[in-house]
Design a protein around this motif. Sequence first.
Motif, PDB file in Angstrom:
ATOM      1  N   ALA A   1       8.473  10.627   5.040  1.00 37.84           N
ATOM      2  CA  ALA A   1       7.384  10.264   5.947  1.00 37.84           C
ATOM      3  C   ALA A   1       6.783   8.940   5.495  1.00 37.84           C
ATOM      4  O   ALA A   1       6.747   8.633   4.296  1.00 37.84           O
ATOM      5  N   HIS A   2       6.338   8.166   6.459  1.00 38.11           N
ATOM      6  CA  HIS A   2       5.674   6.901   6.164  1.00 38.11           C
ATOM      7  C   HIS A   2       4.200   7.158   5.909  1.00 38.11           C
ATOM      8  O   HIS A   2       3.541   7.863   6.683  1.00 38.11           O
ATOM      9  N   ARG A   3       3.703   6.589   4.818  1.00 34.40           N
ATOM     10  CA  ARG A   3       2.304   6.765   4.437  1.00 34.40           C
ATOM     11  C   ARG A   3       1.595   5.416   4.489  1.00 34.40           C
ATOM     12  O   ARG A   3       2.144   4.386   4.079  1.00 34.40           O
TER      13      ARG A   3
ATOM     14  N   GLU B   1      -7.980   2.941  -3.305  1.00 33.41           N
ATOM     15  CA  GLU B   1      -6.764   2.974  -2.499  1.00 33.41           C
ATOM     16  C   GLU B   1      -6.619   4.386  -1.937  1.00 33.41           C
ATOM     17  O   GLU B   1      -6.440   5.349  -2.683  1.00 33.41           O
ATOM     18  N   PHE B   2      -6.706   4.507  -0.628  1.00 34.89           N
ATOM     19  CA  PHE B   2      -6.630   5.817   0.022  1.00 34.89           C
ATOM     20  C   PHE B   2      -5.339   5.895   0.829  1.00 34.89           C
ATOM     21  O   PHE B   2      -5.084   5.059   1.703  1.00 34.89           O
ATOM     22  N   ALA B   3      -4.508   6.890   0.507  1.00 35.51           N
ATOM     23  CA  ALA B   3      -3.214   7.065   1.172  1.00 35.51           C
ATOM     24  C   ALA B   3      -3.286   8.231   2.142  1.00 35.51           C
ATOM     25  O   ALA B   3      -3.879   9.277   1.832  1.00 35.51           O
ATOM     26  N   MET B   4      -2.672   8.070   3.305  1.00 35.26           N
ATOM     27  CA  MET B   4      -2.658   9.113   4.327  1.00 35.26           C
ATOM     28  C   MET B   4      -1.391   8.965   5.154  1.00 35.26           C
ATOM     29  O   MET B   4      -0.817   7.877   5.247  1.00 35.26           O
TER      30      MET B   4
ATOM     31  N   ASP C   1       5.480   6.905  12.822  1.00 31.81           N
ATOM     32  CA  ASP C   1       6.501   7.296  11.845  1.00 31.81           C
ATOM     33  C   ASP C   1       7.870   7.367  12.503  1.00 31.81           C
ATOM     34  O   ASP C   1       8.865   6.857  11.965  1.00 31.81           O
ATOM     35  N   LEU C   2       7.957   7.992  13.669  1.00 33.94           N
ATOM     36  CA  LEU C   2       9.231   8.069  14.377  1.00 33.94           C
ATOM     37  C   LEU C   2       9.722   6.687  14.790  1.00 33.94           C
ATOM     38  O   LEU C   2      10.923   6.404  14.760  1.00 33.94           O
TER      39      LEU C   2
ATOM     40  N   ALA D   1       8.329   7.580   1.892  1.00 38.20           N
ATOM     41  CA  ALA D   1       8.529   8.359   0.671  1.00 38.20           C
ATOM     42  C   ALA D   1       8.797   9.813   1.042  1.00 38.20           C
ATOM     43  O   ALA D   1       8.770  10.198   2.217  1.00 38.20           O
ATOM     44  N   PHE D   2       9.067  10.628   0.015  1.00 41.17           N
ATOM     45  CA  PHE D   2       9.315  12.055   0.222  1.00 41.17           C
ATOM     46  C   PHE D   2       8.073  12.704   0.835  1.00 41.17           C
ATOM     47  O   PHE D   2       6.945  12.454   0.414  1.00 41.17           O
TER      48      PHE D   2
END
Length: 580
Positions: A61-63, A143-146, A153-154, A335-336
């Motif tokens: 998935a793209h974060r 740094e906030f990742a979501m 993403d698709l 990433a995974f």
Amino acid sequence: MTDAPASSRDIRAAVEARLAKRHRAERRFRAYGLGAIGLALVFLVLLLGSIVLQAAGAFTAHRLTLPVEIERAAVDPRGDMSEASLRRGSYNTVIQQALREQFPSVSDASALRELFGLYSAVNAARLLNQVVDDPDLVGERIEFAMPLSDDADLYLKGATVDETRRPGSAPITIAIEDGAARIEGEAPVFAAFLDAMDAVVRERVAAARERAEAARAAASGAATRDEAAAARAEAERSAALADRLEARLGADPVTLGPGTPSLFVAAADGVVAIERIAADGRSAVGTPVIAPQATGRMDDWTLWELETPPSARRISDRQIVWTRALEERGFVQNAFNTTLFTHADSREPELAGVLGAMIGSMLTMLVTMALAVPIGVGAAVYLEEFAPKNRITGIIEVNINNLAAVPSIVFGLLGLAVFINFFGLPRSAPLVGGMVLALMTLPTVIISSRAALKAVPPSIREAALGVGASKTQAVFGHVIPLAAPGMLTGSIIGLAQALGETAPLLMIGMVAFIADPPTVGPAGFTEPATVMPVQIFLWSGAAERAFEARTAAAILVLLALMVIFNAAAIWLRRRFERRW
């Protein structure tokens, strides 16, 4: 006298012919067996291969990782830094501000809605929990990742949009005035795009004309007036569509819209969405999605075409441009997908996971195992070793065998009527689900346990009784330990079958949407929960395309659990098996 050798030779030849025929039949039988096994393996590989290919996109998935300023005015409305105040903060506003910093030129409401659609607002709850756990973050820049939105993403995975990028064929000049960009080329730089559009339009015109002709023919040969009227109406619609499409061929300028491919010009770190193109292909007018850092003559630029029209995709042109810009700036990484295994179900595909369903399956199977195995083994021991052989036990045995063939949904109806409606137990709870599956699994456990007991040689019982052991001592001290491998194998196979059941659990309400995983503990048995087969059923019917890959991934997880169950059965059999 000379006929005897000839007769023996004839007999020998007949015997050899029969042997050869028998050997050919055996070879054919072996070939048929190998062919059947090979065909089964081919279908198995095709099944697993299709599931794995479909599920591959769900495991990554793209974060989106943004530098977020935790402003005290936004997250601490009372100003006392208490937990109650921090929980009332506007964390979504903080994330939105961080995203707006990347695209400061975005200001109108519709564009902002599209920009904020690149992530799910549910992520604000994660930021809230992070700040509540560590109040020292207030006033800091972190740094906030979501997860990126499922549509973005698709798109980045190339699953929804066909696109091409190619360098500009000749220098262009870009001029921006009053929010509009005008592009002039030293050559017909847009001519190839216009030719491709014209070819597509001509194909659609020809297809519409063919449909109109076919409808007219159908109208002339219709059997009833209603059929003729419907065919004539279809012919008129197709002809009108062909006329509208044909009118586009001579348009100047050519206007791009929701039904046409999208075109961008990327130059000077900016992107311009083309709206109108002159018929000669030398000039165009558009709107800057990301304002170029410079204007004037451009030698180095890129023509970016989205072949999939906006009307055929869920992600807009501007969202595509912003997503690519964030990726090029290093804010988006693939990433995974840990969310798939650490989150429960969600309405947002990018936040949906199987953790809640896995915990629900575990709690449900614990109840099933605690009820089905002791009761089933005990019933099998009594029926096989102690029960008298009379009409009553015969009826019981017949009914046990019949129950093994009853459709599983019948047990769901029984659980709904008895456990929920009569006893008032909570709906959608692992306790009720486990009891229903235990009823369904009991016949399998009883039948397999009785078969294991029958497999123990009678000499074992006779030897134990012969040395003075009682019937109970002979059964529990000698017969059951020898039958334990078969009992364990049958019980585990029955539990594995119950793990994959869906129909009975649908009847007791375990089809409900459960956003939070149940508690891992005694309280979790009565909390609302779902299980893996039901989770797969829910995702398979979801509208968002991203759930397709997650459905296949959940199937692989369920298959892995069932393989583990069956592997445990094989190991237990080999571990405790004895040969006589």
